[in-house]
Design a protein around this motif. Structure first.
Motif, short mmCIF file in Angstrom:
data_model
loop_
_atom_site.label_atom_id
_atom_site.label_comp_id
_atom_site.label_asym_id
_atom_site.label_seq_id
_atom_site.Cartn_x
_atom_site.Cartn_y
_atom_site.Cartn_z
N LYS A 72 5.47 4.96 6.52
CA LYS A 72 5.89 5.65 5.30
C LYS A 72 4.69 5.90 4.42
O LYS A 72 3.72 5.13 4.40
CB LYS A 72 6.93 4.81 4.54
N PHE A 73 4.75 6.99 3.65
CA PHE A 73 3.66 7.41 2.77
C PHE A 73 4.15 7.34 1.33
O PHE A 73 5.21 7.85 1.00
CB PHE A 73 3.25 8.84 3.12
N LYS A 74 3.35 6.69 0.47
CA LYS A 74 3.76 6.47 -0.92
C LYS A 74 2.63 6.88 -1.88
O LYS A 74 1.70 6.12 -2.12
CB LYS A 74 4.11 5.00 -1.15
N PHE B 102 0.16 3.52 2.46
CA PHE B 102 0.91 3.69 3.70
C PHE B 102 1.58 2.36 4.03
O PHE B 102 0.97 1.30 3.90
CB PHE B 102 0.00 4.11 4.85
N LEU B 103 2.84 2.42 4.47
CA LEU B 103 3.60 1.24 4.86
C LEU B 103 3.83 1.30 6.37
O LEU B 103 4.39 2.26 6.88
CB LEU B 103 4.95 1.20 4.13
N TRP C 56 1.45 -2.93 3.68
CA TRP C 56 1.01 -1.83 2.82
C TRP C 56 -0.51 -1.79 2.82
O TRP C 56 -1.17 -2.80 2.61
CB TRP C 56 1.47 -2.04 1.38
N VAL C 57 -1.09 -0.62 3.02
CA VAL C 57 -2.53 -0.42 2.93
C VAL C 57 -2.78 0.85 2.13
O VAL C 57 -2.13 1.88 2.36
CB VAL C 57 -3.18 -0.29 4.33
N ALA D 56 -4.25 -4.19 -0.09
CA ALA D 56 -3.40 -4.48 1.06
C ALA D 56 -2.34 -5.48 0.63
O ALA D 56 -2.62 -6.42 -0.11
CB ALA D 56 -4.22 -5.04 2.22
N GLU D 57 -1.11 -5.25 1.08
CA GLU D 57 0.01 -6.14 0.81
C GLU D 57 0.68 -6.45 2.14
O GLU D 57 1.05 -5.53 2.89
CB GLU D 57 1.02 -5.49 -0.14
#
Length: 338
Positions: free
Chosen positions: A225-227, A248-249, A255-256, A286-287
């Motif tokens: 996914k794109f955020k 991006f997920l 998440w990066v 990053a998450e």
């Protein structure tokens, strides 16, 4: 000496001018904890959420800010999700000054249309109250002329200051937008004067700050996914700041992304210097979700202004935990990407 100290603090705050207010505390990972910027965010995740963040800003720069916060928010009734409550504990240190604050937030969440289980559409109105304790530790001052009769002995000076916040937050499953005004009572300039032993001292309080945020999430593939998102920050004194964020997920686990911060002269502010650089900082983040309910995050900020010659960047660590709800045993009715 006192004027020099005040100048150093103002530079460290990033005001770029002789304003009298400290800029509001801001974390790079606010994109994963909106309660730090907007009281209307309380209850958004649909389940009780606990988050902690520590930021070491401008590593290697003497007297640079160090900030830590713990936030917790939840719905008061999971059956209709109409009301959310939140609380934030904050510690912020800038040179000889420290700030401890406690903030309570209330959000009233109005459903607009759509199936709440699959595609929520809500607009949220939030208010918040803050009590801050500002302390100035004079024992940490370094005097050029020790023993100067013009300098009195300075001990710790403490001031309690109340304040208020207001925000609006709208979201769907794939989009959000919000606006808030934090520290409403500091419109007078965010400065408090102390008198002691025949001398005058100034304490730099957080000034009134407006935040405008918006973003969305879209599918790139079944696994990605794109955020993108944007935040506008206006303190009505220094340059207007804009954050451009891209994430991006991957597989709902990692998440990066990164963020770029710049400034612009949107309003006519006569106090600003004409040669201020627009570029400010860039971040990489990053998450990672260790489990569906527990995540850890890290960000590193590169300073792109002239301050980069005197420090080695900013480090930020965060952890978050989402509790199960009694309503369904789920962590949330639908994934919350904002």
């Amino acid at each position: 000496m006192k004027n020099r100290l005040l100048l150093i603090l103002l530079i460290a705050c990033g005001t770029g001018s002789f304003a009298h207010a400290q800029q509001g505390v801001q974390f790079s990972q606010y994109v994963f904890d909106g309660l730090t910027l907007n009281p209307a965010y309380a209850g958004y995740k649909g389940a009780p959420y606990l988050n902690g963040t520590f930021r070491d800003q401008w590593t290697g720069f003497s007297g640079a800010p160090k900030t830590a916060t713990v936030t917790f928010d939840a719905l008061t009734n999971v059956s209709d999700e109409r009301m959310g409550l939140g609380v934030q504990l904050l510690y912020d240190q800038l040179g000889p000054q420290q700030n401890y604050s406690l903030t309570g937030s209330y959000s009233y969440r109005i459903p607009l249309r759509g199936d709440e289980a699959d595609n929520p559409h809500r607009i949220c109105l939030g208010i918040g109250g803050t009590l801050s304790q500002y302390s100035l530790n004079g024992s940490s001052f370094q005097y050029e002329d020790p023993g100067d009769p013009e300098i009195s002995d300075i001990t710790v000076r403490t001031k309690f200051v109340p304040d208020a916040n207001f925000g609006v937050y709208y979201y769907t499953k794939h989009f959000y937008a919000g606006g808030s005004i934090m520290n409403l009572f500091s419109l007078d300039g965010g400065r408090r004067i102390y008198y002691a032993n025949g001398s005058t001292y100034s304490s730099l309080l957080e000034g009134t700050t407006m935040y405008l945020t918006a973003g969305g999430v879209m599918d790139v593939s079944d696994e990605v996914k794109f955020k993108p998102s944007v935040m506008i920050k206006e303190d009505f004194k220094g340059p207007t700041n804009a954050d451009l964020n891209v994430f991006f997920l991957f597989d709902e686990v990692l998440w990066v992304g990164g963020s770029y911060r710049t400034s612009a002269r949107i309003w006519n502010k006569d106090n600003l210097q004409s040669n201020l650089a627009a570029s400010d900082a860039a971040s990489v983040m990053a998450e990672f979700y260790v489990t569906p309910e527990f995540r850890v995050g890290y960000s590193y900020d590169f300073t792109t202004s002239g301050l980069s010659n005197y420090q080695s960047g900013s480090h930020e660590i965060s952890v978050g935990y989402v509790f199960k709800t009694k309503k369904s045993g789920q962590y949330m009715a639908t994934p919350r990407y904002f």
